[in-house]
Design a protein around this motif. Sequence first.
Motif, PDB file in Angstrom:
ATOM      1  N   PRO A  51      -0.830   0.375  -9.712  1.00  0.00           N
ATOM      2  CA  PRO A  51      -0.967   1.827  -9.889  1.00  0.00           C
ATOM      3  C   PRO A  51      -1.174   2.620  -8.590  1.00  0.00           C
ATOM      4  O   PRO A  51      -0.520   3.653  -8.411  1.00  0.00           O
ATOM      5  CB  PRO A  51      -2.150   1.961 -10.848  1.00  0.00           C
ATOM      6  CG  PRO A  51      -2.095   0.705 -11.663  1.00  0.00           C
ATOM      7  CD  PRO A  51      -1.659  -0.367 -10.691  1.00  0.00           C
ATOM      8  N   PRO A  52      -2.016   2.162  -7.633  1.00  0.00           N
ATOM      9  CA  PRO A  52      -2.148   2.955  -6.405  1.00  0.00           C
ATOM     10  C   PRO A  52      -0.836   3.040  -5.613  1.00  0.00           C
ATOM     11  O   PRO A  52      -0.507   4.081  -5.044  1.00  0.00           O
ATOM     12  CB  PRO A  52      -3.217   2.216  -5.593  1.00  0.00           C
ATOM     13  CG  PRO A  52      -3.958   1.397  -6.580  1.00  0.00           C
ATOM     14  CD  PRO A  52      -2.964   1.054  -7.653  1.00  0.00           C
ATOM     15  N   SER A  53      -0.070   1.949  -5.608  1.00  0.00           N
ATOM     16  CA  SER A  53       1.215   1.934  -4.902  1.00  0.00           C
ATOM     17  C   SER A  53       2.208   2.881  -5.562  1.00  0.00           C
ATOM     18  O   SER A  53       2.937   3.609  -4.875  1.00  0.00           O
ATOM     19  CB  SER A  53       1.791   0.515  -4.883  1.00  0.00           C
ATOM     20  OG  SER A  53       0.866  -0.388  -4.326  1.00  0.00           O
ATOM     21  N   GLN A  54       2.232   2.875  -6.881  1.00  0.00           N
ATOM     22  CA  GLN A  54       3.131   3.769  -7.603  1.00  0.00           C
ATOM     23  C   GLN A  54       2.715   5.229  -7.411  1.00  0.00           C
ATOM     24  O   GLN A  54       3.568   6.116  -7.317  1.00  0.00           O
ATOM     25  CB  GLN A  54       3.177   3.404  -9.083  1.00  0.00           C
ATOM     26  CG  GLN A  54       3.931   2.105  -9.348  1.00  0.00           C
ATOM     27  CD  GLN A  54       5.384   2.188  -8.909  1.00  0.00           C
ATOM     28  OE1 GLN A  54       6.130   3.033  -9.378  1.00  0.00           O
ATOM     29  NE2 GLN A  54       5.775   1.321  -7.987  1.00  0.00           N
ATOM     30  N   SER A  55       1.418   5.485  -7.314  1.00  0.00           N
ATOM     31  CA  SER A  55       0.936   6.846  -7.036  1.00  0.00           C
ATOM     32  C   SER A  55       1.378   7.293  -5.650  1.00  0.00           C
ATOM     33  O   SER A  55       1.803   8.446  -5.464  1.00  0.00           O
ATOM     34  CB  SER A  55      -0.588   6.909  -7.130  1.00  0.00           C
ATOM     35  OG  SER A  55      -1.004   6.699  -8.444  1.00  0.00           O
ATOM     36  N   LEU A  56       1.276   6.392  -4.660  1.00  0.00           N
ATOM     37  CA  LEU A  56       1.712   6.732  -3.306  1.00  0.00           C
ATOM     38  C   LEU A  56       3.217   6.993  -3.276  1.00  0.00           C
ATOM     39  O   LEU A  56       3.671   7.985  -2.689  1.00  0.00           O
ATOM     40  CB  LEU A  56       1.342   5.606  -2.336  1.00  0.00           C
ATOM     41  CG  LEU A  56       1.714   5.848  -0.874  1.00  0.00           C
ATOM     42  CD1 LEU A  56       0.968   7.055  -0.308  1.00  0.00           C
ATOM     43  CD2 LEU A  56       1.423   4.587  -0.051  1.00  0.00           C
ATOM     44  N   LEU A  57       3.989   6.147  -3.926  1.00  0.00           N
ATOM     45  CA  LEU A  57       5.434   6.345  -3.984  1.00  0.00           C
ATOM     46  C   LEU A  57       5.774   7.668  -4.653  1.00  0.00           C
ATOM     47  O   LEU A  57       6.667   8.402  -4.200  1.00  0.00           O
ATOM     48  CB  LEU A  57       6.107   5.177  -4.707  1.00  0.00           C
ATOM     49  CG  LEU A  57       7.627   5.207  -4.788  1.00  0.00           C
ATOM     50  CD1 LEU A  57       8.267   5.276  -3.397  1.00  0.00           C
ATOM     51  CD2 LEU A  57       8.140   3.988  -5.550  1.00  0.00           C
ATOM     52  N   SER A  58       5.062   8.015  -5.689  1.00  0.00           N
ATOM     53  CA  SER A  58       5.275   9.294  -6.366  1.00  0.00           C
ATOM     54  C   SER A  58       4.985  10.463  -5.426  1.00  0.00           C
ATOM     55  O   SER A  58       5.740  11.442  -5.393  1.00  0.00           O
ATOM     56  CB  SER A  58       4.387   9.367  -7.611  1.00  0.00           C
ATOM     57  OG  SER A  58       4.533  10.605  -8.241  1.00  0.00           O
ATOM     58  N   LEU A  59       3.903  10.359  -4.647  1.00  0.00           N
ATOM     59  CA  LEU A  59       3.606  11.409  -3.666  1.00  0.00           C
ATOM     60  C   LEU A  59       4.728  11.528  -2.632  1.00  0.00           C
ATOM     61  O   LEU A  59       5.138  12.637  -2.271  1.00  0.00           O
ATOM     62  CB  LEU A  59       2.292  11.115  -2.946  1.00  0.00           C
ATOM     63  CG  LEU A  59       1.012  11.360  -3.699  1.00  0.00           C
ATOM     64  CD1 LEU A  59      -0.184  10.899  -2.869  1.00  0.00           C
ATOM     65  CD2 LEU A  59       0.873  12.832  -4.050  1.00  0.00           C
ATOM     66  N   PHE A  60       5.212  10.384  -2.167  1.00  0.00           N
ATOM     67  CA  PHE A  60       6.315  10.409  -1.209  1.00  0.00           C
ATOM     68  C   PHE A  60       7.537  11.103  -1.817  1.00  0.00           C
ATOM     69  O   PHE A  60       8.145  11.975  -1.199  1.00  0.00           O
ATOM     70  CB  PHE A  60       6.705   8.994  -0.785  1.00  0.00           C
ATOM     71  CG  PHE A  60       5.741   8.310   0.138  1.00  0.00           C
ATOM     72  CD1 PHE A  60       4.884   9.015   0.959  1.00  0.00           C
ATOM     73  CD2 PHE A  60       5.699   6.925   0.202  1.00  0.00           C
ATOM     74  CE1 PHE A  60       4.012   8.369   1.834  1.00  0.00           C
ATOM     75  CE2 PHE A  60       4.837   6.256   1.057  1.00  0.00           C
ATOM     76  CZ  PHE A  60       3.990   6.982   1.877  1.00  0.00           C
ATOM     77  N   ARG A  61       7.880  10.705  -3.017  1.00  0.00           N
ATOM     78  CA  ARG A  61       9.085  11.264  -3.659  1.00  0.00           C
ATOM     79  C   ARG A  61       8.967  12.776  -3.909  1.00  0.00           C
ATOM     80  O   ARG A  61       9.972  13.474  -3.864  1.00  0.00           O
ATOM     81  CB  ARG A  61       9.375  10.526  -4.953  1.00  0.00           C
ATOM     82  CG  ARG A  61       9.907   9.130  -4.692  1.00  0.00           C
ATOM     83  CD  ARG A  61      10.151   8.372  -5.972  1.00  0.00           C
ATOM     84  NE  ARG A  61      10.817   7.089  -5.700  1.00  0.00           N
ATOM     85  CZ  ARG A  61      10.841   6.082  -6.525  1.00  0.00           C
ATOM     86  NH1 ARG A  61      10.250   6.175  -7.720  1.00  0.00           N
ATOM     87  NH2 ARG A  61      11.460   4.970  -6.201  1.00  0.00           N
ATOM     88  N   LYS A  62       7.778  13.258  -4.175  1.00  0.00           N
ATOM     89  CA  LYS A  62       7.584  14.694  -4.378  1.00  0.00           C
ATOM     90  C   LYS A  62       7.834  15.501  -3.120  1.00  0.00           C
ATOM     91  O   LYS A  62       8.111  16.692  -3.181  1.00  0.00           O
ATOM     92  CB  LYS A  62       6.174  14.983  -4.889  1.00  0.00           C
ATOM     93  CG  LYS A  62       5.951  14.576  -6.325  1.00  0.00           C
ATOM     94  CD  LYS A  62       4.523  14.853  -6.745  1.00  0.00           C
ATOM     95  CE  LYS A  62       4.254  14.296  -8.133  1.00  0.00           C
ATOM     96  NZ  LYS A  62       2.854  14.457  -8.523  1.00  0.00           N
TER      97      LYS A  62
END
Length: 126
Positions: A112-123
Amino acid sequence: MQLPAEAAAIVLIEVVRISALPTGRDDPYPGMVVAHWAGSEAAAALVLIESLPGSEQHRCGFSPGWSVRAYDNSLDLALFEAAFCFTCHEVRMQGTAVPPALATQFFDPDAPPSQSLLSLFRKTAP
């Protein structure tokens, strides 16, 4: 994931959409700076990065898509840059604040923390 001790002094993070690998060993990763995170936003990003759980190495040839460059109050030279490859689970860090033991680390990209970081990057992507 471990960050350099100097991470406590970070006031600005640049988010970079990587377009190629660096030409020289200590050169920054080339790409477009797509966001600047400062203040509480930078602090939250560092906490998220530190919370990335470890993983085993997976081979893909290291093809990072994103990096963060972290600056202190001088805003002169990045204290460190961390490039993330979500395929091989590898983070490569470089910069004046990075001891050799932290230069290569591995994280679980599905956590989950990695997916949250990836989501922030993609935004941040244009």
